[in-house]
Enzyme design. Structure first.
Site, PDB file in Angstrom:
ATOM      1  CD  GLU A   1      22.372  40.788  40.322  1.00 50.70           C
ATOM      2  OE1 GLU A   1      23.241  41.032  41.175  1.00 50.70           O
ATOM      3  OE2 GLU A   1      21.397  40.046  40.526  1.00 50.70           O
TER       4      GLU A   1
ATOM      5  CG  ASP B   7      22.580  33.439  44.025  1.00 55.01           C
ATOM      6  OD1 ASP B   7      21.969  32.938  44.987  1.00 55.01           O
ATOM      7  OD2 ASP B   7      22.047  34.283  43.265  1.00 55.01           O
TER       8      ASP B   7
ATOM      9  CD  GLU C 221      18.701  42.835  41.751  1.00 56.72           C
ATOM     10  OE1 GLU C 221      19.889  43.210  41.694  1.00 56.72           O
ATOM     11  OE2 GLU C 221      18.352  41.719  42.164  1.00 56.72           O
TER      12      GLU C 221
ATOM     13  CG  ASP D 197      24.287  37.178  39.712  1.00 53.90           C
ATOM     14  OD1 ASP D 197      24.650  36.111  39.169  1.00 53.90           O
ATOM     15  OD2 ASP D 197      23.281  37.266  40.458  1.00 53.90           O
TER      16      ASP D 197
ATOM     17  CG  HIS E 162      18.972  42.886  47.024  1.00 57.60           C
ATOM     18  ND1 HIS E 162      18.588  43.957  46.270  1.00 57.60           N
ATOM     19  CD2 HIS E 162      19.852  42.209  46.230  1.00 57.60           C
ATOM     20  CE1 HIS E 162      19.171  43.929  45.097  1.00 57.60           C
ATOM     21  NE2 HIS E 162      19.955  42.893  45.048  1.00 57.60           N
TER      22      HIS E 162
ATOM     23  CE  LYS F 178      23.443  39.946  44.304  1.00 56.03           C
ATOM     24  NZ  LYS F 178      23.446  39.096  43.089  1.00 56.03           N
TER      25      LYS F 178
ATOM     26  CD  GLU G 137      25.597  36.432  42.639  1.00 57.66           C
ATOM     27  OE1 GLU G 137      26.015  37.565  42.972  1.00 57.66           O
ATOM     28  OE2 GLU G 137      24.412  36.085  42.742  1.00 57.66           O
TER      29      GLU G 137
ATOM     30  CG  HIS H  53      16.829  40.859  37.860  1.00 56.22           C
ATOM     31  ND1 HIS H  53      17.891  40.871  38.724  1.00 56.22           N
ATOM     32  CD2 HIS H  53      16.076  39.774  38.204  1.00 56.22           C
ATOM     33  CE1 HIS H  53      17.795  39.851  39.569  1.00 56.22           C
ATOM     34  NE2 HIS H  53      16.703  39.174  39.263  1.00 56.22           N
TER      35      HIS H  53
ATOM     36  CB  SER I 145      17.442  34.722  38.443  1.00 60.89           C
ATOM     37  OG  SER I 145      18.129  35.426  39.451  1.00 60.89           O
TER      38      SER I 145
ATOM     39  CE  LYS J 150      20.127  35.946  45.942  1.00 63.78           C
ATOM     40  NZ  LYS J 150      19.891  35.201  44.676  1.00 63.78           N
TER      41      LYS J 150
HETATM   42  C1  2PG Z   1      20.540  37.118  42.382  1.00 62.30           C
HETATM   43  C2  2PG Z   1      19.310  37.837  42.883  1.00 62.30           C
HETATM   44  C3  2PG Z   1      19.523  39.102  43.631  1.00 62.30           C
HETATM   45  P1  2PG Z   1      16.903  37.090  42.329  1.00 62.30           P
HETATM   46  O1  2PG Z   1      20.472  36.358  41.414  1.00 62.30           O
HETATM   47  O2  2PG Z   1      21.590  37.210  42.988  1.00 62.30           O
HETATM   48  O3  2PG Z   1      20.266  40.050  42.949  1.00 62.30           O
HETATM   49  O4  2PG Z   1      18.269  37.870  41.963  1.00 62.30           O
HETATM   50  O5  2PG Z   1      16.433  37.639  43.610  1.00 62.30           O
HETATM   51  O6  2PG Z   1      15.986  37.340  41.176  1.00 62.30           O
HETATM   52  O7  2PG Z   1      17.287  35.645  42.449  1.00 62.30           O
HETATM   53 MG    MG Z   2      22.663  35.697  41.794  1.00 61.20          MG
END
Ligand code: 2PG
Ligand code: MG
Length: 400
Positions: free
Chosen positions: A158, A299, A200, A232, A352, A375, A272, A149, A40, A324
């Site tokens: 999440e 994010d 995850e 999230d 992560h 996270k 989030e 996910h 995502s 990230k």
């Molecule tokens: C998020 C992430 C990690 P992805 O959205 O925060 O949990 O997902 O790595 O798929 O972007």
């Molecule tokens: Mg996110």
């Protein structure tokens, strides 16, 4: 330090997709790093270089070719200097020429070389290099996976148990207990032994009611001290026309009201990406409504990009930032994103990606940066448990 590329290869991530692993050397020192990959993703992330078939052979060729040659030509006295050099070598604003996956793998492996040269653990080197104060992060443990996910079995991506004991080691123990207890609750409620799991390493049940996962999490919070709920929403993935599709269609103002209701009903610590990256006004309206009590975390909105974080600070659209490293492509830029966020008085949560490797860099980074949280997923997958295991090791190094 004179850095050599000792090797680069494709390794499978936790979804079985190829990703980049790099080994660097400097004299007798040697270090390896591999990079994760998201599903995502935000539109403004640095770009992974992928072959048409999804492989990473072009990215690997850049590491062993152009990057290796360029590194050989000079010395580097810090990771900051090396990262600036890689950014310039790539020459694009989103690292799309050499690939953010190629560049970040080199950056992380080099961070390990510089830590070895300094003779300190990685988290300590990062803190020394970027002037941060290490501390135990809260754990943001993704116990129920949904969204992209988990084939959207739950609309929110999440459902997270936040654990904030005095040490990461104690937090892990509490989180493991709570994760086991949730498994028992789900088995009893759903009447099945083998619970479905998401990308995850969290359970991935289906419920008709949007609020049901929150009720279960609230029970966990009641039973475990120093815990709270986070989500999230990953709302980029829920966007439908002008609004959002969850258990039903919502216009942005209706979804905002739903979040407020959830916050008033359940012990929620953070939300989030409650809205899509194209809807920053809704972020700002939610932050205005609940920001005094709850972290509203960017994010996909901010993508670890210092310039986008600055815009969010000016617009008051959020009050916390997910970090990230692979969204921006070098360790130094991720550290700058942390610095900018903390300077605004906001919290950071280092994260992560949903496609993870065995590399535990994010644990050292979160600890070293003094982040509010990390996270790292649920306990149902090795690549997630390894991050928590590394936090435990860090606290042993701290004591030593
Ligand atoms: C998020 C992430 C990690 P992805 O959205 O925060 O949990 O997902 O790595 O798929 O972007
Ligand atoms: Mg996110």
């Amino acid at each position: 330090m004179r850095i050599e590329v000792a090797g680069a290869q494709a390794v499978p991530d936790s979804r079985g997709k190829s990703t980049v692993e790099v080994t660097l050397s400097a004299g007798a020192l040697k270090a390896t790093a591999s990079v994760p990959s998201g599903k995502s993703t935000g539109a403004h992330e640095a770009k992974e270089l992928r072959d048409v078939d999804g492989g990473v052979s072009a990215a690997l060729a850049h590491v062993t070719g152009e990057i290796a040659r360029a590194l050989r030509a000079r010395d580097f006295s810090s990771l900051h200097e090396l990262d600036a050099f890689l950014i310039e070598l790539d020459g694009t604003p989103d690292k799309s020429r050499l690939g953010a996956n190629a560049i970040l793998a080199v950056s992380i492996a080099a961070a390990r070389l510089f830590a070895q040269e300094e003779g300190v653990p990685l988290w300590r080197h990062l803190a020394n290099a970027y002037g941060t104060t290490p501390r135990a992060p809260h754990l943001f443990v993704n116990v129920m996976n949904g969204g992209a996910h988990a084939d959207f079995r739950l609309p929110f991506q999440e459902h997270i148990l936040v654990v904030g004991e005095a040490t990461a080691t104690e937090s892990i123990a509490t989180a493991e207990r709570a994760f086991g207890a949730l498994g028992e609750m789900l088995r009893a409620e759903l009447g099945i032994e083998d619970l479905p799991m998401g990308d995850e390493g969290g359970y991935s049940p289906t419920f008709r009611e949007l609020a049901r996962p929150f009720e279960l999490l609230a029970e966990l919070v009641d039973a475990h001290a120093n815990t709270a709920i986070a989500i999230d929403a990953a709302a980029n993935e829920l966007r439908a026309g002008e609004g959002y599709h969850l258990d039903r269609d919502y216009m942005p103002t209706e979804l905002l009201a739903r979040y407020v209701e959830l916050v008033e009903t359940f012990p929620i610590h953070s939300i989030e990406d409650p809205f899509a990256e194209t809807d920053p006004e809704s972020f700002a309206a939610l932050t205005e409504a609940i920001g005094a009590r709850v972290l509203v975390v960017g994010d996909d909105l901010t993508v670890t990009n210092p310039a986008r974080i600055q815009s969010a600070i000016s617009a008051h659209s959020i009050n916390a930032v997910l970090i990230k490293p692979n969204q921006i492509g070098t360790v130094s830029e991720a550290a700058e994103a942390v610095r900018k966020t903390h300077a605004a008085g906001w919290a950071t949560i280092c994260s992560h990606r949903s496609g993870e490797t065995d590399d535990t860099f994010i644990a050292d980074f979160a600890y070293g940066m003094g982040a509010h949280g990390i996270k790292a997923g649920g306990f149902g997958q090795r690549q997630r448990r390894e991050k928590y295991e590394r936090l435990r090791e860090i606290e042993q190094e701290l004591g030593a």
